[in-house]
Design a protein around this motif. Sequence first.
Motif, PDB file in Angstrom:
ATOM      1  N   SER A  28       0.913  -1.439  -0.107  1.00 54.54           N
ATOM      2  CA  SER A  28      -0.119   0.163   0.354  1.00 54.54           C
ATOM      3  C   SER A  28       0.893   1.140  -0.066  1.00 54.54           C
ATOM      4  N   CYS A  29       2.346   1.498   0.791  1.00 55.92           N
ATOM      5  CA  CYS A  29       2.838   2.692   0.736  1.00 55.92           C
ATOM      6  C   CYS A  29       3.962   2.288  -0.695  1.00 55.92           C
ATOM      7  N   LYS A  30       3.467   1.857  -1.493  1.00 57.58           N
ATOM      8  CA  LYS A  30       5.025   1.411  -2.269  1.00 57.58           C
ATOM      9  C   LYS A  30       4.520   1.518  -3.543  1.00 57.58           C
ATOM     10  N   GLY A  31       5.108   2.134  -4.772  1.00 60.53           N
ATOM     11  CA  GLY A  31       4.573   1.551  -6.502  1.00 60.53           C
ATOM     12  C   GLY A  31       5.148  -0.106  -6.896  1.00 60.53           C
ATOM     13  N   LEU A  32       5.587  -0.806  -6.294  1.00 62.58           N
ATOM     14  CA  LEU A  32       5.224  -2.019  -6.458  1.00 62.58           C
ATOM     15  C   LEU A  32       4.960  -2.818  -7.803  1.00 62.58           C
ATOM     16  N   TYR A  33       3.882  -2.343  -7.866  1.00 59.17           N
ATOM     17  CA  TYR A  33       3.087  -3.682  -8.740  1.00 59.17           C
ATOM     18  C   TYR A  33       2.593  -2.526 -10.223  1.00 59.17           C
ATOM     19  N   ASP A  34       3.766  -1.048 -10.180  1.00 60.95           N
ATOM     20  CA  ASP A  34       3.333  -0.217 -11.324  1.00 60.95           C
ATOM     21  C   ASP A  34       3.402  -0.431 -12.777  1.00 60.95           C
ATOM     22  N   LEU A  35       4.519  -1.203 -12.650  1.00 59.32           N
ATOM     23  CA  LEU A  35       4.795  -1.514 -14.370  1.00 59.32           C
ATOM     24  C   LEU A  35       3.744  -2.805 -14.136  1.00 59.32           C
ATOM     25  N   LEU A  36       2.831  -3.104 -13.423  1.00 63.14           N
ATOM     26  CA  LEU A  36       2.056  -5.179 -13.475  1.00 63.14           C
ATOM     27  C   LEU A  36       0.743  -4.557 -14.718  1.00 63.14           C
ATOM     28  N   PRO A  37       0.400  -5.140 -16.015  1.00 62.18           N
ATOM     29  CA  PRO A  37      -1.222  -4.766 -16.345  1.00 62.18           C
ATOM     30  C   PRO A  37      -1.909  -5.028 -15.500  1.00 62.18           C
ATOM     31  N   LEU A  38      -2.144  -4.347 -14.208  1.00 64.69           N
ATOM     32  CA  LEU A  38      -3.466  -5.297 -13.028  1.00 64.69           C
ATOM     33  C   LEU A  38      -5.087  -4.481 -13.637  1.00 64.69           C
ATOM     34  N   GLY A  39      -5.673  -5.983 -13.748  1.00 67.97           N
ATOM     35  CA  GLY A  39      -7.486  -5.976 -14.123  1.00 67.97           C
ATOM     36  C   GLY A  39      -7.444  -6.271 -15.679  1.00 67.97           C
TER      37      GLY A  39
END
Length: 194
Positions: A28-39
């Motif tokens: 919740s406090c990091k942009g860990l998944y910014d590079l993943l195509p979520l959804g």
Amino acid sequence: MTSISETIETEESLLTLLHIKIYHPQQSCKGLYDLLPLGLRRRHSADDPLRLGRDAQACTYSLADPRVSRKQLGLHPFRTPRSPDLLFSIQNLSQRGPLSVNGSLLSYLETMHLPDKALIRFGEYEMLIIRESGEAKASFEVDFEVLPVAPSRETCTDMPGKAPVMDTGSMNQNTAGLREEGPQETDETFICYS
């Protein structure tokens, strides 16, 4: 002579789908998944391995986390003569740390068959990978989802004939070394008899 339209898989072919559900305690406090195509569902050729790691150039999907290896893991599609299904193996591509698949440890370059439902752990990450069979042989789809709770802490009631996947909070020989940083958790209800 066979026409091109007969040799190419049609859009109506049901593709095998890998649901990849991911969790990290500080997500919740990091942009860990910014590079993943979520959804979003992404289609992939079955003759190329799918790689996950920190390096966006070397991997199909990337995590924005310096503690993740440049190449963390690979998913390799394959078929067997006895089954029409597209199956997958998982390989640990990290020299820095082990990878756990349903509690079984994989060291660098070790590979194993990926079951239809698998709990993958590396570092502080947990991934639940669920395979849905399809008819197509030349390609498959992947979708990513972020889980609000660690999958190891949930009871998996939709696994017929399988015991629930539970996290006891303790580290054993099969998961030791997966978490490189962070506090060691202890079970406050543990009673010691001397």
